[in-house]
Design an enzyme around this catalytic site. Structure first.
Site, PDB file in Angstrom:
ATOM      1  N   ARG A 121       0.821  -1.210   0.000  1.00  0.00           N
ATOM      2  CA  ARG A 121       0.000   0.000   0.000  1.00  0.00           C
ATOM      3  C   ARG A 121       0.857   1.264   0.000  1.00  0.00           C
ATOM      4  O   ARG A 121       0.519   2.274  -0.558  1.00  0.00           O
ATOM      5  CB  ARG A 121      -0.936  -0.088   1.215  1.00  0.00           C
ATOM      6  CG  ARG A 121      -1.177   1.128   1.997  1.00  0.00           C
ATOM      7  CD  ARG A 121      -2.649   1.471   2.085  1.00  0.00           C
ATOM      8  NE  ARG A 121      -3.188   2.209   0.967  1.00  0.00           N
ATOM      9  CZ  ARG A 121      -2.854   3.431   0.594  1.00  0.00           C
ATOM     10  NH1 ARG A 121      -1.893   4.063   1.169  1.00  0.00           N
ATOM     11  NH2 ARG A 121      -3.484   4.028  -0.386  1.00  0.00           N
ATOM     12  N   TYR A 122       2.012   1.195   0.649  1.00  0.00           N
ATOM     13  CA  TYR A 122       2.906   2.349   0.746  1.00  0.00           C
ATOM     14  C   TYR A 122       4.045   2.200  -0.258  1.00  0.00           C
ATOM     15  O   TYR A 122       4.330   1.088  -0.718  1.00  0.00           O
ATOM     16  CB  TYR A 122       3.489   2.430   2.163  1.00  0.00           C
ATOM     17  CG  TYR A 122       2.481   2.751   3.238  1.00  0.00           C
ATOM     18  CD1 TYR A 122       2.013   4.051   3.399  1.00  0.00           C
ATOM     19  CD2 TYR A 122       1.996   1.772   4.091  1.00  0.00           C
ATOM     20  CE1 TYR A 122       1.103   4.365   4.394  1.00  0.00           C
ATOM     21  CE2 TYR A 122       1.082   2.069   5.092  1.00  0.00           C
ATOM     22  CZ  TYR A 122       0.637   3.365   5.240  1.00  0.00           C
ATOM     23  OH  TYR A 122      -0.255   3.678   6.221  1.00  0.00           O
ATOM     24  N   ARG A 125       7.343   0.007   1.613  1.00  0.00           N
ATOM     25  CA  ARG A 125       7.243  -1.076   2.587  1.00  0.00           C
ATOM     26  C   ARG A 125       6.003  -1.922   2.326  1.00  0.00           C
ATOM     27  O   ARG A 125       5.016  -1.421   1.784  1.00  0.00           O
ATOM     28  CB  ARG A 125       7.236  -0.532   4.013  1.00  0.00           C
ATOM     29  CG  ARG A 125       6.160   0.496   4.293  1.00  0.00           C
ATOM     30  CD  ARG A 125       6.637   1.394   5.440  1.00  0.00           C
ATOM     31  NE  ARG A 125       5.615   2.319   5.914  1.00  0.00           N
ATOM     32  CZ  ARG A 125       5.293   3.457   5.283  1.00  0.00           C
ATOM     33  NH1 ARG A 125       5.860   3.768   4.136  1.00  0.00           N
ATOM     34  NH2 ARG A 125       4.385   4.258   5.802  1.00  0.00           N
ATOM     35  N   CYS A 134      -3.312 -17.739  14.941  1.00  0.00           N
ATOM     36  CA  CYS A 134      -2.845 -16.970  16.094  1.00  0.00           C
ATOM     37  C   CYS A 134      -2.820 -17.880  17.322  1.00  0.00           C
ATOM     38  O   CYS A 134      -3.418 -18.952  17.317  1.00  0.00           O
ATOM     39  CB  CYS A 134      -3.773 -15.791  16.372  1.00  0.00           C
ATOM     40  SG  CYS A 134      -3.620 -14.476  15.145  1.00  0.00           S
ATOM     41  N   CYS A 138      -8.380 -12.352  19.028  1.00  0.00           N
ATOM     42  CA  CYS A 138      -8.941 -11.101  19.554  1.00  0.00           C
ATOM     43  C   CYS A 138     -10.320 -10.900  18.926  1.00  0.00           C
ATOM     44  O   CYS A 138     -10.457 -10.993  17.705  1.00  0.00           O
ATOM     45  CB  CYS A 138      -8.047  -9.921  19.186  1.00  0.00           C
ATOM     46  SG  CYS A 138      -6.295 -10.154  19.544  1.00  0.00           S
ATOM     47  N   CYS A 141     -10.651  -8.517  15.873  1.00  0.00           N
ATOM     48  CA  CYS A 141      -9.611  -8.716  14.844  1.00  0.00           C
ATOM     49  C   CYS A 141      -9.959  -7.984  13.545  1.00  0.00           C
ATOM     50  O   CYS A 141     -11.031  -8.153  12.986  1.00  0.00           O
ATOM     51  CB  CYS A 141      -9.443 -10.199  14.538  1.00  0.00           C
ATOM     52  SG  CYS A 141      -8.232 -10.511  13.228  1.00  0.00           S
ATOM     53  N   ARG A 143      -8.614  -8.531  10.750  1.00  0.00           N
ATOM     54  CA  ARG A 143      -8.538  -9.456   9.621  1.00  0.00           C
ATOM     55  C   ARG A 143      -9.363 -10.719   9.857  1.00  0.00           C
ATOM     56  O   ARG A 143      -9.015 -11.795   9.375  1.00  0.00           O
ATOM     57  CB  ARG A 143      -7.083  -9.837   9.354  1.00  0.00           C
ATOM     58  CG  ARG A 143      -6.420  -8.847   8.468  1.00  0.00           C
ATOM     59  CD  ARG A 143      -5.040  -9.175   8.021  1.00  0.00           C
ATOM     60  NE  ARG A 143      -4.382  -7.889   7.946  1.00  0.00           N
ATOM     61  CZ  ARG A 143      -3.438  -7.489   8.779  1.00  0.00           C
ATOM     62  NH1 ARG A 143      -2.957  -8.289   9.694  1.00  0.00           N
ATOM     63  NH2 ARG A 143      -2.941  -6.284   8.664  1.00  0.00           N
ATOM     64  N   ASP A 302     -11.275  -0.570  13.947  1.00  0.00           N
ATOM     65  CA  ASP A 302     -11.692  -0.630  12.539  1.00  0.00           C
ATOM     66  C   ASP A 302     -13.171  -1.001  12.392  1.00  0.00           C
ATOM     67  O   ASP A 302     -13.786  -1.531  13.317  1.00  0.00           O
ATOM     68  CB  ASP A 302     -10.834  -1.645  11.779  1.00  0.00           C
ATOM     69  CG  ASP A 302      -9.405  -1.148  11.586  1.00  0.00           C
ATOM     70  OD1 ASP A 302      -9.209   0.077  11.501  1.00  0.00           O
ATOM     71  OD2 ASP A 302      -8.493  -1.995  11.531  1.00  0.00           O
ATOM     72  N   ASP A 339      -6.953   3.904  10.828  1.00  0.00           N
ATOM     73  CA  ASP A 339      -6.572   3.224   9.592  1.00  0.00           C
ATOM     74  C   ASP A 339      -7.701   3.510   8.603  1.00  0.00           C
ATOM     75  O   ASP A 339      -8.849   3.128   8.832  1.00  0.00           O
ATOM     76  CB  ASP A 339      -6.371   1.721   9.833  1.00  0.00           C
ATOM     77  CG  ASP A 339      -5.193   1.177   9.031  1.00  0.00           C
ATOM     78  OD1 ASP A 339      -4.865   1.775   7.985  1.00  0.00           O
ATOM     79  OD2 ASP A 339      -4.610   0.168   9.448  1.00  0.00           O
ATOM     80  N   LYS A 346      -2.633   4.563   7.383  1.00  0.00           N
ATOM     81  CA  LYS A 346      -2.836   5.080   8.739  1.00  0.00           C
ATOM     82  C   LYS A 346      -2.851   6.601   8.758  1.00  0.00           C
ATOM     83  O   LYS A 346      -1.930   7.231   8.264  1.00  0.00           O
ATOM     84  CB  LYS A 346      -1.728   4.552   9.640  1.00  0.00           C
ATOM     85  CG  LYS A 346      -1.822   3.045   9.800  1.00  0.00           C
ATOM     86  CD  LYS A 346      -0.586   2.475  10.461  1.00  0.00           C
ATOM     87  CE  LYS A 346      -0.621   0.975  10.480  1.00  0.00           C
ATOM     88  NZ  LYS A 346      -0.401   0.401   9.133  1.00  0.00           N
TER      89      LYS A 346
END
Ligand SMILES: *Cc1c(COP(=O)(O)O)cnc(C)c1O
Length: 453
Positions: A121-122, A125, A134, A138, A141, A143, A302, A339, A346
């Site tokens: 996206r950037y 990076r 995981c 969470c 999450c 994702r 999010d 985000d 971000k």
């Protein structure tokens, strides 16, 4: 809670009666922790007094995956449903409720993926999703569309495609391993990935984003740390949301990583009812710097399914930031970010410290409300490039607002802006007809007409 280094070296979090007789050797073995994770009403009822809402959440069909390591479960307050640890990992009936603004891929990561799992996206990076698994899951999450799903795994073929893309993308100097959690990969797979990344000359830094130190500090073994330190410069971001997660076990894990020269950061998510009080975040940030972890980002929650009841206003985040900056060490102040929904990356948000400005002064305020001015030089010249200036880096199409500041671009236009603003005259009258009807221009007027034409 972490106190003195002596206490950290010795102490362990107390264990619920259920696991009182598990030998330390097993309890401290991360494989035992993984294979004894809790996920059902029956299992969790053995250590927690579940509420009807939690039971409904746990029994719901098609819910996001539940799995909690015994270590993390042992930090839960068994009698208080408001326990911040508990709310992060035990589903609640409220997570089944949809809300306005909900999105499946809220950060448009899939649209930015040239190969599966690699989010570019950037300009310089990439985010490299290396697993969907995981140590614990969470509830908020970001994702959850792919994470935890045993039928959506990244495998060797995906890793090969990701590495191939990176080899042919010389602009990428920073690779961020995430997932899922990279530290749940089989040790040899992780080592192999790190080695192959290190062989790519243009990749300067590697970062790992992991919640394993928090969910399963037992994984941070001497062997793991010895393996990781071969791949410097290697950075790591962990994910702690509440001071109660900072136990002697986590402090020891972070101590090992920091002693191996791995700079540690923390990313928190602002969660209603969990950590949205300014005093909670301040204490969290203080406890983090004590274990050598630098607060990096505090994220706005999010727009993800299941996270509606965790969302706060942005005002709540700004009030927290107002309570940090100036009140405590700069090292203990994270960057508050939203985000961007739709994939803008971000966006940092903070209270305004710049109040006003004139040609030669800017007016600023501090955290106490003290207002001052800074006299600007009136003869300042933009810096010129010379042999001491760093190299230019091309960012085709992503130069952004910085290019407006340099005067290289006049404007940045929203989608179909040009079409919207082409309003051709609908009959015979054109600008040139108008001009021929005008009286001769007075001083200054003519230039305006020329510009419009
Ligand atoms: C967060 C993120 C990064 C890293 O961002 P930093 O601000 O450099 O930490 C890179 N790529 C994607 C897609 C991200 O979401």
């Amino acid at each position: 809670m972490a106190t003195t280094s002596n206490a950290i070296a010795q102490a362990n979090s107390p264990r619920p009666a259920l696991w009182a007789n598990v030998p330390d050797e097993q309890w401290n073995d991360w494989r035992w922790q993984l294979s004894h994770r809790l996920n059902s009403v029956d299992e969790l009822s053995q250590i927690i007094r579940l509420t009807p809402d939690e039971i409904q959440g746990l029994r719901a069909e098609g819910k996001f995956r539940v799995d909690i390591t015994p270590y993390f479960a042992s930090l839960i307050d068994p009698d208080d449903p408001e326990c911040p640890i508990r709310q992060q990992v035990i589903p609640h009936a409220r997570e089944l409720v949809a809300f306005e603004g909900i999105m499946t891929d809220s950060l448009s990561e899939d649209a930015h993926s040239p190969v599966p799992g690699l989010v570019h996206r950037y300009p310089d990076r990439v985010l490299m999703l290396v697993t969907t698994q995981c140590a614990s899951y969470c509830r908020y999450c970001t994702r959850s569309r792919i994470v935890g799903d045993p039928s959506a795994m990244f495998n060797k073929r995906h890793h090969d495609l990701q590495i191939e893309y990176l080899k042919r993308s010389p602009q990428v100097r920073d690779v961020l391993l995430s997932g899922g959690d990279p530290l749940t990969l089989p040790p040899r797979v992780l080592e192999d990935l790190l080695r192959r990344l290190r062989e790519i000359p243009h990749i300067e830094i590697i970062r790992i984003g992991s919640r394993v130190p928090v969910f399963m500090p037992q994984r941070i073994t001497d062997e793991l740390v010895e393996m990781l330190r071969q791949f410097h410069p290697l950075w790591m971001n962990i994910h702690v949301n509440h001071p109660r997660e900072i136990t002697p076990e986590l402090a020891r894990a972070c101590g090992k990583l920091a002693d191996a020269g791995i700079p540690l950061g923390n990313q928190s998510v602002l969660l209603a009812g969990v950590n949205d009080h300014p005093d909670t975040i301040r204490q969290l940030c203080h406890e983090l710097v004590k274990i050598r972890v630098r607060p990096y980002y505090l994220y706005q929650c999010d727009l993800v399914q299941g996270s509606g009841h965790f969302r706060t206003t942005v005002a709540a985040g700004l009030e927290i930031m107002e309570n940090l900056r100036g009140h405590t060490s700069g090292y203990a102040v994270p960057m508050y970010c939203i985000d961007a929904p739709g994939g803008g990356g971000k966006l940092p948000v903070m209270p305004n410290y710049l109040i006003s400005q004139s040609h030669d002064h800017v007016v600023l305020r501090n955290f106490e409300g003290y207002i001052t001015s800074y006299a600007q030089p009136t003869n300042y010249q933009r810096p010129r490039r010379n042999k001491f200036t760093g190299p230019e880096r091309a960012e085709p199409g992503q130069e952004g607002v910085a290019a407006l500041l340099r005067g290289e671009r006049l404007s940045i236009k929203p989608e179909s802006w040009d079409e919207t603003h082409i309003r051709l005259p609908d009959d015979a009258i054109s600008m040139s007809d108008l001009r021929s009807e005008q009286h001769p221009p007075e001083d200054g007027e003519g230039s305006v007409w020329t510009k419009i034409n």
